[in-house]
Scaffold this motif. Sequence first.
Motif, PDB file in Angstrom:
ATOM      1  N   TRP A 188       0.876  -1.165   0.000  1.00  0.00           N
ATOM      2  CA  TRP A 188       0.000   0.000   0.000  1.00  0.00           C
ATOM      3  C   TRP A 188       0.910   1.210   0.000  1.00  0.00           C
ATOM      4  N   GLN A 189       0.694   2.132  -0.917  1.00  0.00           N
ATOM      5  CA  GLN A 189       1.614   3.255  -1.036  1.00  0.00           C
ATOM      6  C   GLN A 189       0.936   4.474  -1.633  1.00  0.00           C
ATOM      7  N   ALA A 190       1.589   5.617  -1.450  1.00  0.00           N
ATOM      8  CA  ALA A 190       1.146   6.858  -2.074  1.00  0.00           C
ATOM      9  C   ALA A 190       1.677   6.927  -3.498  1.00  0.00           C
ATOM     10  N   ASP A 191       1.169   7.887  -4.260  1.00  0.00           N
ATOM     11  CA  ASP A 191       1.674   8.091  -5.616  1.00  0.00           C
ATOM     12  C   ASP A 191       2.974   8.907  -5.571  1.00  0.00           C
ATOM     13  N   GLU A 192       3.466   9.310  -6.711  1.00  0.00           N
ATOM     14  CA  GLU A 192       4.752  10.020  -6.783  1.00  0.00           C
ATOM     15  C   GLU A 192       4.729  11.386  -6.083  1.00  0.00           C
ATOM     16  N   THR A 249      -5.703  11.806  -6.766  1.00  0.00           N
ATOM     17  CA  THR A 249      -4.979  10.882  -7.628  1.00  0.00           C
ATOM     18  C   THR A 249      -5.872   9.704  -7.992  1.00  0.00           C
ATOM     19  N   SER A 250      -5.611   9.124  -9.146  1.00  0.00           N
ATOM     20  CA  SER A 250      -6.330   7.916  -9.544  1.00  0.00           C
ATOM     21  C   SER A 250      -5.447   6.680  -9.355  1.00  0.00           C
ATOM     22  N   PHE A 251      -4.251   6.886  -8.841  1.00  0.00           N
ATOM     23  CA  PHE A 251      -3.310   5.791  -8.607  1.00  0.00           C
ATOM     24  C   PHE A 251      -3.873   4.858  -7.529  1.00  0.00           C
ATOM     25  N   ARG A 252      -4.074   3.603  -7.876  1.00  0.00           N
ATOM     26  CA  ARG A 252      -4.675   2.634  -6.953  1.00  0.00           C
ATOM     27  C   ARG A 252      -3.861   2.489  -5.678  1.00  0.00           C
ATOM     28  N   GLY A 253      -2.552   2.365  -5.798  1.00  0.00           N
ATOM     29  CA  GLY A 253      -1.673   2.311  -4.635  1.00  0.00           C
ATOM     30  C   GLY A 253      -1.711   1.033  -3.832  1.00  0.00           C
TER      31      GLY A 253
END
Length: 196
Positions: free
Chosen positions: A70-74, A89-93
Amino acid sequence: MTNSPRVRPQPTLGTTPSQTVGPFFALPEGLPWPDGPELVPEDTPHAFVLCGQLVDGAGDPVPDGLVEIWQADERGRFAHPDDPRGTTTSFRGFGRCATDQRGRFWFRTVRPGGLPTPRGEWEAPHIDVTVLARGMLNRLVTRIYFPDETRANAADPVLAAVDQRRRDTLLAEHDGTGFRFDIRLQGDDETVFFVL
């Protein structure tokens, strides 16, 4: 002759003998999904592969484990309503990968940005990791930090709370094209796990 009731002896209560869990952990159908390890498409700019191996205390591979990240985007943003800065963000992460017969796992992702803490500090770019495997009653939680984030790692409040001699168990290694992070469940060089 009188009819007297029989007195039955009371059973002696003792402790239940201890029992081990497993090795009967089996991944329920549906936990791993086909693109579970792919947080981003292969052609995403700055995407890299994070790979590793899950091993037990003897160094033997754990072939029936499950590793989640589980992580944040850039930019350090989460695609989650609890992100105090808003969901921008739309990054699933989130990714999930079952280990193979050699205990190996992998993810395609991007490097996360740093994260602010409620106390005004900054956490270094990192990836949160959950491990499920045979013989475990509860999940294990750890983090992956990046070796080239020297300054940010030095200021990270979570990493600073870890004994300096064990911090390297939380650092990924460059492997040419991406990063490698092995997870050792017990024994010498056991990965640092956090209590939630």
